[in-house]
Design a protein around this motif. Structure first.
Motif, short mmCIF file in Angstrom:
data_model
loop_
_atom_site.label_atom_id
_atom_site.label_comp_id
_atom_site.label_asym_id
_atom_site.label_seq_id
_atom_site.Cartn_x
_atom_site.Cartn_y
_atom_site.Cartn_z
N PRO A 1 0.39 0.98 -8.00
CA PRO A 1 -0.78 1.62 -7.38
C PRO A 1 -1.98 1.72 -8.32
O PRO A 1 -3.12 1.56 -7.88
CB PRO A 1 -0.26 3.00 -6.98
N SER A 2 -1.76 1.96 -9.60
CA SER A 2 -2.88 2.06 -10.54
C SER A 2 -3.61 0.73 -10.66
O SER A 2 -4.85 0.69 -10.73
CB SER A 2 -2.39 2.51 -11.92
N TRP B 1 0.83 -1.19 0.00
CA TRP B 1 0.00 0.00 0.00
C TRP B 1 0.88 1.25 0.00
O TRP B 1 1.78 1.36 0.84
CB TRP B 1 -0.91 0.00 1.23
N PRO B 2 0.63 2.17 -0.91
CA PRO B 2 1.39 3.42 -0.88
C PRO B 2 1.27 4.09 0.49
O PRO B 2 0.19 4.10 1.10
CB PRO B 2 0.72 4.26 -1.98
N LEU B 3 2.35 4.62 0.97
CA LEU B 3 2.38 5.21 2.31
C LEU B 3 1.38 6.35 2.48
O LEU B 3 0.85 6.54 3.57
CB LEU B 3 3.80 5.71 2.63
N TRP C 1 -6.61 5.36 3.44
CA TRP C 1 -7.85 4.64 3.15
C TRP C 1 -7.58 3.15 2.95
O TRP C 1 -6.55 2.77 2.40
CB TRP C 1 -8.47 5.24 1.87
N ARG C 2 -8.51 2.32 3.42
CA ARG C 2 -8.45 0.88 3.19
C ARG C 2 -9.84 0.39 2.77
O ARG C 2 -10.86 0.98 3.14
CB ARG C 2 -8.01 0.12 4.45
N PRO C 3 -9.90 -0.72 2.03
CA PRO C 3 -11.18 -1.23 1.53
C PRO C 3 -12.05 -1.83 2.63
O PRO C 3 -11.57 -2.19 3.70
CB PRO C 3 -10.77 -2.29 0.52
#
Length: 185
Positions: A96-97, A57-59, A63-65
């Motif tokens: 990330p995309s 996960w980008p730092l 947000w998380r799902p």
């Protein structure tokens, strides 16, 4: 609902997979068809949880799902189903995309959950029995809005990577729904 250009482009690029999945889910109009839906969805979400657990996960993303596997496991137990097991999948979420594309499918399912929750209620399923996952998914529309902000604000966004990952997730979901792996206890 906030306008999201990326959202609508992803919707256009994944339309075929989304429509095929909707057709596979069908109209659960009996307890048996609803049980199949819960079993297949449990397999899909368990598989995606495994995929997301390996994601970096980008730092800058706080947000998380919405995770629904535990609720689906409880729903499966209510319906006399064995716990779902994940399938083999190898969706590359290193970029990330691509991660955003996969999350677009998972979080986008919260929009349909409101409709499905009403259908499940017609079968006697509630947020306390058999439809916990639908309750969890449809209770917080702010989660979807927060995801759209993340999607729109992502730097160095590559639509091709996002759409490819989203289509892989739809294909995985379709494989799960077509697998016939629902096992009653």
């Amino acid at each position: 609902m906030a306008y999201s250009e990326r959202r609508f482009e992803l919707r256009d690029r994944t339309r075929d997979g989304h429509e095929r999945l909707d057709a596979a889910v069908g109209a659960f109009d009996s307890l048996r068809s609803y049980s199949h839906y819960v079993g297949f969805l449990g397999t899909f979400r368990a598989t995606m949880d495994d995929q997301l657990a390996g994601a970096i996960w980008p730092l800058e993303w706080s947000w998380r799902p919405t995770m629904v596997s535990a609720a689906l496991a409880q729903d499966a137990q209510d319906l006399g189903l064995n716990a779902a097991r994940s399938m083999k999948a190898a969706i590359d979420l290193r970029k990330p995309s691509a991660l955003l594309g996969a999350l677009y499918v998972l979080e986008g399912s919260t929009l349909g959950a409101r409709f499905l929750r009403q259908r499940a209620a017609g079968l006697g399923m509630t947020g306390a029995f058999g439809a916990r996952h639908l309750s969890l998914m449809s209770n917080d529309m702010a989660q979807w809005q927060s995801f759209l902000l993340l999607l729109d604000d992502a730097c160095d966004f590559d639509m091709d990577h996002a759409a490819a990952a989203a289509n892989e997730v739809f294909a995985l979901a379709l494989r799960c729904f077509e697998s016939g792996r629902v096992v009653y206890q």
